[in-house]
Design an enzyme around this catalytic site. Structure first.
Site, PDB file in Angstrom:
ATOM      1  N   ASP A  35      14.260   9.490  12.047  1.00 37.45           N
ATOM      2  CA  ASP A  35      12.911   8.916  12.125  1.00 37.45           C
ATOM      3  C   ASP A  35      12.001   9.671  13.099  1.00 37.45           C
ATOM      4  OD1 ASP A  35      13.621   7.043  10.273  1.00 37.45           O
ATOM      5  OD2 ASP A  35      13.451   5.304  11.598  1.00 37.45           O
ATOM      6  N   ASP A  36      12.594  10.381  14.057  1.00 36.65           N
ATOM      7  CA  ASP A  36      11.789  11.161  15.014  1.00 36.65           C
ATOM      8  C   ASP A  36      11.138  12.378  14.360  1.00 36.65           C
ATOM      9  OD1 ASP A  36      12.506   9.392  16.980  1.00 36.65           O
ATOM     10  OD2 ASP A  36      14.069  10.666  17.849  1.00 36.65           O
ATOM     11  N   PHE A  37      11.503  12.669  13.117  1.00 37.09           N
ATOM     12  CA  PHE A  37      11.006  13.877  12.452  1.00 37.09           C
ATOM     13  C   PHE A  37      10.037  13.571  11.307  1.00 37.09           C
ATOM     14  CE2 PHE A  37      14.863  14.922  14.650  1.00 37.09           C
ATOM     15  CZ  PHE A  37      14.540  16.113  15.279  1.00 37.09           C
ATOM     16  N   ASP A  55       9.236   7.466   1.957  1.00 40.09           N
ATOM     17  CA  ASP A  55      10.678   7.361   1.740  1.00 40.09           C
ATOM     18  C   ASP A  55      11.237   8.514   0.917  1.00 40.09           C
ATOM     19  OD1 ASP A  55      11.896   4.258   2.405  1.00 40.09           O
ATOM     20  OD2 ASP A  55       9.754   4.614   2.550  1.00 40.09           O
TER      21      ASP A  55
END
Length: 201
Positions: A35-37, A55
């Site tokens: 999720d950090d990317f 998604d």
């Protein structure tokens, strides 16, 4: 010894909860959160379904994520210290290869990106049924809130599409039932990792 664990699964399945517990329990353990990317919202395309395509793999800077994982592989001690993980010094009498370094890679599309298919020593995948997933998703507060209809119109169809792709990809994945208690899932995975590490030493 370096050991990379993938914790994948459906949105709101319990990936982050499991990962947080494992980080505290495992030695010299670092984490990379997919999720950090995520790219910036204005870089996310709008699809034929009318929704921003959050998604799908192109919503993520997977090259940057791959480089981050490679950075850990090249020097897990340096990576750990730069991420605030305390790594005990190795005495001269200790074989450096006997020191265990663990990286957990956590995310919803871990097993659909070919350049990373070979990095995992162990792959877990948490799944929950449609009804439970929709219920959990509706209670979460996201930085970019879900527009009406996103779950049924984009999130769940993409999950099914990517899961089929993943299952066709021939990776050795252990599926976990996300309806079990958090404690049960954690104990199973923790014991499995411990046994695997003991067998490799």
């Amino acid at each position: 010894m370096k050991y990379i664990i993938g914790v994948g699964g459906v949105t709101n399945g319990g990936k982050t909860t499991l990962t947080k517990r494992l980080i505290k329990a495992l030695p010299n353990c670092c984490v990379v959160h997919q999720d950090d990317f995520f790219k910036k919202p204005d870089q996310i395309e709008v699809g034929d379904d009318g929704f921003r395509q959050w998604d799908v793999i192109t919503a993520l800077d997977m090259e940057a994520m791959t480089n981050t994982i490679r950075g850990w592989v090249e020097n897990p001690v340096k990576f750990a210290r730069s991420h605030g993980v305390v790594v005990p010094p190795v005495s001269e009498a200790t074989d450096p290869d006997q020191q265990i370094h663990i990286l957990i890679v956590e995310g919803f599309l871990l097993y659909n990106y070919k350049p990373l298919m070979d990095v995992y020593n162990k792959c877990y995948y948490i799944s929950i049924p449609y009804e439970e997933c929709k219920r959990r998703r509706s209670t979460r507060l996201y930085t970019v809130p879900d527009p009406p209809g996103l779950f049924d119109g984009h999130v769940w169809p993409m999950y099914r599409k990517h899961r089929k792709e993943m299952e066709d990809g021939c990776l050795d994945i252990e599926y976990l039932d996300g309806l079990k208690s958090k404690e049960e899932i954690y104990q199973h995975v923790y014991e499995d990792i411990q046994n695997t590490l003991l067998n490799r030493l």
